[in-house]
Design a protein around this motif. Structure first.
Motif, mmCIF file in Angstrom:
data_model
loop_
_atom_site.group_PDB
_atom_site.id
_atom_site.type_symbol
_atom_site.label_atom_id
_atom_site.label_comp_id
_atom_site.label_asym_id
_atom_site.label_seq_id
_atom_site.Cartn_x
_atom_site.Cartn_y
_atom_site.Cartn_z
ATOM 1 N N LYS A 122 0.820 -1.216 0.000
ATOM 2 C CA LYS A 122 0.000 0.000 0.000
ATOM 3 C C LYS A 122 0.855 1.268 0.000
ATOM 4 O O LYS A 122 0.498 2.264 -0.605
ATOM 5 N N GLN A 125 1.698 2.614 -3.538
ATOM 6 C CA GLN A 125 0.649 2.879 -4.511
ATOM 7 C C GLN A 125 0.870 4.214 -5.197
ATOM 8 O O GLN A 125 1.208 5.207 -4.563
ATOM 9 N N GLY A 126 0.701 4.207 -6.510
ATOM 10 C CA GLY A 126 0.778 5.431 -7.294
ATOM 11 C C GLY A 126 2.183 5.880 -7.675
ATOM 12 O O GLY A 126 2.333 6.807 -8.459
ATOM 13 N N SER A 157 -1.877 -1.816 -12.792
ATOM 14 C CA SER A 157 -2.786 -0.691 -12.984
ATOM 15 C C SER A 157 -2.603 0.327 -11.861
ATOM 16 O O SER A 157 -1.931 0.076 -10.868
ATOM 17 N N LYS A 158 -3.168 1.473 -12.072
ATOM 18 C CA LYS A 158 -3.164 2.576 -11.113
ATOM 19 C C LYS A 158 -1.759 3.128 -10.840
ATOM 20 O O LYS A 158 -1.485 3.627 -9.758
ATOM 21 N N ARG A 159 -0.880 2.996 -11.819
ATOM 22 C CA ARG A 159 0.437 3.617 -11.729
ATOM 23 C C ARG A 159 0.978 3.765 -13.146
ATOM 24 O O ARG A 159 0.602 3.013 -14.035
ATOM 25 N N GLU A 160 1.855 4.735 -13.322
ATOM 26 C CA GLU A 160 2.539 4.884 -14.597
ATOM 27 C C GLU A 160 3.611 3.804 -14.679
ATOM 28 O O GLU A 160 4.356 3.606 -13.719
#
Length: 190
Positions: A122, A125-126, A157-160
């Protein structure tokens, strides 16, 4: 809310004109992938092989500066006993760089498992991910597209997520890596 975002962007742009910008990058990956070679190439220039080069024990930090940009590179050991530290060093960085030996198919599969288990944390994330397939000068090295497929990078997903094929030894695409850092929007204004 939109005006606040516009105002923040303007202030950050003006700060960038006046103050040095720093970026913290954490380099992780299994031992032997070339993390330390990458750090030395980015900091000191073209690769020079040394038979007495030892693997990173724990971590190492070096930095390089281009104009107003300073990139701090945190090179964390890739041996099994240090992998539990990866998450701790990756927290709060601008970019996570995962280095893999693109010519060692067995290591790529093991590295894929390590990468995916790291990215479920967690606290990470990102945070953007840059995967570098090192040793593209060796026979059988996977290309950028093959590496993206084998490492299942499109499932993140949810990240470059970015991926480049490089060679520290031949200095192949090292300029692309430097430009990635300099052009990435995650610079932290001091």
């Amino acid at each position: 809310m939109a005006s606040q975002s516009w105002w923040t962007t303007l202030v950050n742009w003006l700060k960038g004109l006046l103050w040095k910008q720093d970026m913290d990058v954490c380099l992780v990956g299994r031992h032997g992938a070339g993390k330390t070679s990458l750090v030395n190439t980015l900091v000191h220039g073209p690769y020079s092989f040394s038979e007495d080069m030892i693997p990173t024990v724990g971590f190492n930090m070096k930095a390089f500066t281009k104009g107003k940009f300073r990139v701090r590179l945190w090179d964390v050991g890739g041996q099994a006993r240090f992998r539990s530290m990866w998450e701790r060093y990756c927290r709060g960085v601008s970019v996570i760089v995962f280095v893999v030996d693109a010519a060692d198919l067995y290591a790529i599969h093991a590295a894929t498992l390590e990468l995916h288990s790291l990215l479920v944390c967690k606290s990470l994330q990102g945070i953007p991910l840059l995967v570098l397939g090192n040793k593209n000068d060796l026979p059988g090295a996977l290309s950028q597209q093959e590496l993206t497929s084998v490492m299942e990078l499109s499932s993140l997903s949810k990240r470059e997520v970015y991926c480049y094929s490089i060679s520290c030894k031949n200095h192949s695409n090292i300029d692309v890596v430097i430009q990635f850092f300099l052009n990435h929007p995650k610079f932290i204004i001091q």
